[in-house]
Design a protein around this motif. Structure first.
Motif, mmCIF file in Angstrom:
data_model
loop_
_atom_site.group_PDB
_atom_site.id
_atom_site.type_symbol
_atom_site.label_atom_id
_atom_site.label_comp_id
_atom_site.label_asym_id
_atom_site.label_seq_id
_atom_site.Cartn_x
_atom_site.Cartn_y
_atom_site.Cartn_z
ATOM 1 N N VAL A 183 0.806 -1.295 0.140
ATOM 2 C CA VAL A 183 0.023 0.200 -0.277
ATOM 3 C C VAL A 183 0.930 0.821 0.238
ATOM 4 N N PHE A 184 0.205 2.645 -0.288
ATOM 5 C CA PHE A 184 1.233 3.681 -0.060
ATOM 6 C C PHE A 184 1.412 4.000 0.865
ATOM 7 N N ASN A 185 0.145 4.189 2.093
ATOM 8 C CA ASN A 185 1.444 4.858 4.121
ATOM 9 C C ASN A 185 0.557 3.937 4.586
ATOM 10 N N GLY A 186 1.762 4.374 5.263
ATOM 11 C CA GLY A 186 1.371 3.400 7.086
ATOM 12 C C GLY A 186 0.068 4.304 7.710
ATOM 13 N N GLY B 142 4.231 -2.057 11.886
ATOM 14 C CA GLY B 142 6.177 -2.012 11.277
ATOM 15 C C GLY B 142 6.633 -0.765 10.451
ATOM 16 N N ALA B 143 6.168 0.250 11.137
ATOM 17 C CA ALA B 143 6.741 1.320 10.233
ATOM 18 C C ALA B 143 7.857 1.375 10.565
ATOM 19 N N ARG B 144 8.174 1.203 11.768
ATOM 20 C CA ARG B 144 9.867 0.805 11.835
ATOM 21 C C ARG B 144 10.275 -0.518 12.384
ATOM 22 N N LEU B 145 9.945 -1.535 11.685
ATOM 23 C CA LEU B 145 9.769 -2.965 11.931
ATOM 24 C C LEU B 145 11.891 -3.088 11.822
ATOM 25 N N ALA B 146 12.289 -2.780 10.289
ATOM 26 C CA ALA B 146 13.553 -2.509 10.128
ATOM 27 C C ALA B 146 14.417 -2.468 11.651
ATOM 28 N N ASN B 147 13.857 -0.793 11.537
ATOM 29 C CA ASN B 147 14.750 -1.027 12.849
ATOM 30 C C ASN B 147 14.535 -1.615 14.147
ATOM 31 N N ALA B 148 13.869 -1.970 14.329
ATOM 32 C CA ALA B 148 13.516 -3.052 15.594
ATOM 33 C C ALA B 148 14.527 -3.932 15.033
ATOM 34 N N ILE C 181 -1.946 -10.269 12.132
ATOM 35 C CA ILE C 181 -1.061 -9.189 10.153
ATOM 36 C C ILE C 181 0.194 -8.330 11.217
ATOM 37 N N PHE C 182 0.764 -7.735 10.652
ATOM 38 C CA PHE C 182 1.466 -6.333 10.562
ATOM 39 C C PHE C 182 1.822 -6.178 9.107
ATOM 40 N N SER C 183 3.067 -4.851 9.017
ATOM 41 C CA SER C 183 2.883 -3.487 8.420
ATOM 42 C C SER C 183 4.594 -3.984 8.650
ATOM 43 N N LEU C 184 5.409 -4.091 6.778
ATOM 44 C CA LEU C 184 6.376 -3.617 6.559
ATOM 45 C C LEU C 184 6.913 -3.344 6.318
ATOM 46 N N GLY C 185 6.983 -1.514 6.733
ATOM 47 C CA GLY C 185 7.548 -0.085 6.781
ATOM 48 C C GLY C 185 8.634 -0.279 5.740
ATOM 49 N N THR D 249 3.781 -2.768 3.126
ATOM 50 C CA THR D 249 3.013 -3.652 3.093
ATOM 51 C C THR D 249 2.944 -4.934 4.073
ATOM 52 N N LEU D 250 1.568 -5.047 3.303
ATOM 53 C CA LEU D 250 0.808 -5.462 4.861
ATOM 54 C C LEU D 250 1.000 -7.341 4.930
#
Ligand SMILES: Cc1ncc(COP(=O)(O)O)c(C=O)c1O
Length: 343
Positions: free
Chosen positions: A61-64, A174-180, A197-201, A212-213
């Motif tokens: 999707v486009f945004n958080g 998970g807007a900041r899942l990579a940082n976590a 469900i989680f979002s991959l920011g 990405t959800l």
């Protein structure tokens, strides 16, 4: 933002990583099918399945705000209650989008903005079965949290167990899942352990505009594509979102970007933690840190640096510093020096 100022305000203010722009240009020729029926999207979905399991459904999707709203709408009944900690982006920064789309009550279950625990949720379970009350159905947390904390795997397991016991869904923003993930030293999948469900920011981590959800609970997968469309987040030119997902995984760009951002935040923390007259809220796990300081110091720093401040008393502020994939060591050192000289 005055672009002569040095950005410590937001990872959204940072530029797009050149690899992402290159990847976008490689998909930018000729005609392909629209709405996700293209080879790049097929490839991006395969890549997500490799990372998160063959059963997982991936929807970009486009945004958080869109990701959060869709995820909650997939899980909610019209009479559901969503349980969130204080400071949740869902309730504080999305103009009521999740509540409007889902019709749910969103209940704040902690007094302070901090990590949620099963103990915070337990009192709300008394509402179950009471016809006069919205029914608790979804627990929604962010990883990193909005205060820059990372939930450990054990903390996520405890929340998952609680959700299983009480028949609740778990959503991780998970807007900041990579940082976590970098902070935990885990996989992306484990940093979102237990989420239905989680979002991959992507957007905050050097990408242009993509979240990405990942739908792990397959009972929820059937309705998900339709809800994405209804909530106006199905891109007709999906190949450009998918190209960003592909770039994320090429050479683990997601990891390199987040690792740099986190490292810059550690550098900043180490440089200012012992400065007298200021107080760091907590040791940063990822790329975000909150610092209480005299209002006059914040005003002085804001002449050179851009960051958000929140008033905490008549003469003191809480400053939020955020680092990004493109934060420069020299800029961090500049901020440390200016802060030390003026505190
Ligand atoms: C925790 C969290 N979730 C989601 C978002 C993304 O929101 P959007 O892309 O809609 O601005 C943000 C952005 O600030 C955020 O901090």
């Amino acid at each position: 933002m005055d672009n002569t100022l040095i950005n410590f305000a937001s990872d959204n203010s940072s530029a797009v990583h050149p690899v992402v722009l290159e990847r976008l240009s490689t998909v930018n020729s000729g005609a392909v099918s629209s709405y996700g029926n293209d080879i790049y999207t097929e490839e991006a979905i395969k890549r997500c399945k490799l990372e998160f399991g063959t059963g997982a459904l991936a929807l970009s999707v486009f945004n958080g705000t869109g990701a959060n709203t869709i995820a909650l709408d997939i899980m909610a009944d019209k009479y559901s209650m969503v349980l969130v900690p204080a400071g949740s982006h869902l309730i504080s920064d999305e103009c009521g989008a999740p509540a409007r789309a889902t019709g749910c009550d969103i209940a704040i279950v902690t007094e302070e903005p901090r990590k949620l625990t099963p103990n915070d949720l337990l009192p709300f379970m008394q509402l179950k079965g009471n016809i006069h009350k919205s029914q608790p159905k979804i627990v929604a947390i962010a990883q990193l949290t909005e205060r820059g904390e990372a939930y450990s795997l054990d903390e996520l397991k405890a929340l998952r167990d609680f959700c299983d016991e009480h028949h609740l869904f778990l959503y991780i923003d998970g807007a900041r899942l990579a940082n976590a993930t970098v902070a935990l030293g885990s996989t992306l999948s484990d940093a979102a352990f237990g989420a239905d469900i989680f979002s991959l920011g992507g957007t905050k981590n050097g990408f242009m505009a993509v979240e990405t959800l990942i739908i792990r609970n397959l009972r929820l997968a059937g309705v998900a594509p339709y809800i994405r469309k209804q909530l106006a987040q199905l891109a007709s030119k999906m190949r450009y979102l998918s190209a960003q997902v592909l770039a994320m995984f090429e050479g683990e760009l997601w990891r390199a970007n987040a690792a740099h951002a986190n490292k810059m935040m550690q550098l900043l923390y180490e440089g200012i933690k012992d400065v007298s007259g200021i107080a760091v809220e907590r040791v940063p796990s990822g790329n975000m840190m909150f610092v209480n300081m005299p209002e006059k110091l914040a005003e002085h720093l804001l002449k050179t640096f851009y960051f958000y401040v929140e008033k905490i008393s008549a003469d003191s502020d809480c400053a939020r510093f955020v680092t990004s994939w493109d934060t420069k060591v020299a800029d961090v050192e500049h901020l440390i020096a200016e802060l030390k000289a003026s505190a």
